[in-house]
Design an enzyme around this catalytic site. Structure first.
Site: not given
Length: 434
Positions: A95, A228, A230, A232
């Site tokens: 992430s 960010d 990843d 999400d």
């Protein structure tokens, strides 16, 4: 409690505990933990992700599973595809963490794995032997991206011609962001879109919102969207202001209410949300459900009550009328729909929100058991009562370090400074006695 899984999958330093052997065993464990025999695997752009993703794929194949390998895609893309195809989903990502870390997220038909599934996977990880059966198959696929584009047919952006800035954090959505923006024919400038395996989240993205904010001002752009690593999370800026997750939820929730799409006129926020935003929601007759900090708890509250929207001020937003999972890119396009249909700016849509002064102080090297003492609980409760109902007093122990996070908010900055300093000194003194 799970041994390896945290609130958002397995996370750790890449190639230490989180190595190719662990990845292989997780891949094998999928055949035991799930009835489904197909798995889709995606990853972000950090240097270790492709190796770990292939390790998982190899383990799954040796236990007879059929692997669809998507390569670099965002977490919401895997969540969506896993749900639509009713299959196992794996995303290799840490992430918003730096490239030295990595993680493995497991999805059960689109939803994050349960503790029961995680227990099975962990038990297999701890076994010494490795089991083999007949070989499955491995396919490279573009189907994940193609299916994901179907989501954007729900969004109607009307005559939006202003140039925007987009920051992909050198992360997982740098390819799909370009595809989506071109689909809507939005004029844009793209930064954070040159991943080299080592630069994910490094000075770019939602954890470094000042980068896109500076870029928007320098290039006289209308807006800036920051995602960010990843994909999400989302934070937004214009030339003058930064809009966190709470403010974005406020904008979207009001629009949904006007469209009669806000279920039970309710939103889900966390205990970290500013009292000013909660008051603004109440003034609009929108009920606020507060959960513990963590998107896991927001998701649980939304699913349990079928709410339409919720999220965290960090930018993790859930818009369930569009997708069951958090998706920064999807949320940003929906915001463009709102701006185009209301013909208003972000500043105009949040003009009635007055954010209260808020402060966070970390108390390091303290025995966290101090919070279990009755007289300490009483002191915290009395402080909150004294500050009033529109204040915030939140004291949380860190899950990974010997520290307490003291967060307080009040309409008066001087009162806030006095009270939080008193609270910190009190906790330090009491902590030494434990």
């Amino acid at each position: 409690m799970p041994k390896y899984f945290g609130t958002d999958g397995i996370r750790g330093v890449a190639f230490e505990f989180l190595n190719e052997k662990l990845a292989f065993k997780i891949g094998q464990a999928l055949s035991i933990a799930f009835e489904e025999k197909e798995v889709v695997i995606g990853c972000d752009t950090r240097a270790s992700s492709m190796t770990l993703a292939h390790g998982i794929a190899f383990g799954a194949i040796t236990r007879g599973l059929h692997v669809k390998f998507a390569g670099v895609v965002s977490t919401p893309m895997i969540a969506y595809y896993s749900k639509k195809k009713q299959m196992i989903g794996i995303m290799v990502t840490a992430s918003h963490n730096p490239y030295t870390d990595n993680g493995i997220k497991v999805f059960d038909k689109g939803y994050k794995s349960t503790e029961a599934i995680e227990d099975i996977i962990e038990a297999y990880i701890d076994k010494d032997e490795i089991e083999f059966s007949h070989y499955g198959t491995f396919d490279l696929t573009d189907d994940v991206a193609n299916e994901y584009m179907e989501l954007y047919k729900k969004i109607k952006i009307e005559n939006f011609t202003d140039v925007i800035g987009v920051d992909s954090a050198h992360g997982a959505n740098y390819k799909i962001a370009k595809k989506v923006l071109n689909y809507f024919q939005i004029p844009y400038k793209h930064i954070g879109n040159e991943p080299d395996g080592l630069n994910i989240n490094n000075g770019f993205g939602s954890t470094h919102i000042k980068t896109i904010h500076k870029y928007v001002k320098e290039h006289q752009l209308a807006l800036g969207f920051a995602y960010d690593g990843d994909g999400d999370r989302l934070l937004v800026c214009d030339q003058n202001n930064i809009y966190d997750g709470d403010l974005l939820i406020y904008i979207i929730a009001n629009y949904l209410k006007d469209q009669n799409l806000l279920y039970k006129d309710s939103v889900v926020l966390t205990q970290m949300s500013n009292p000013g935003i909660i008051k603004a929601f109440k003034d609009r007759n929108i009920h606020v459900v507060e959960t513990e900090v963590g998107d896991k708890y927001v998701s649980e509250a939304i699913r349990k009550n079928n709410y339409t929207i919720g999220g965290e001020n960090s930018g993790h937003l859930l818009l369930t009328h569009l997708l069951h999972s958090g998706d920064g890119l999807l949320a940003s396009m929906y915001i463009l729909e709102i701006l185009s249909k209301t013909n208003k700016t972000l500043n105009e849509l949040t003009s009635d929100v007055i954010m209260y002064p808020q402060k966070l102080i970390n108390i390091k090297n303290i025995n966290k058991d101090v919070l279990k003492l009755d007289h300490v609980k009483k002191y915290i409760e009395e402080t909150h009562t004294r500050l009033g109902k529109n204040s915030k007093v939140l004291i949380r122990p860190s899950g990974t370090e010997p520290l307490l996070r003291v967060t307080m908010s009040h309409v008066d900055q001087n009162i806030l400074d006095h009270e939080i300093n008193q609270m910190v000194e009190f906790l330090k003194q009491e902590g030494e006695k434990v």
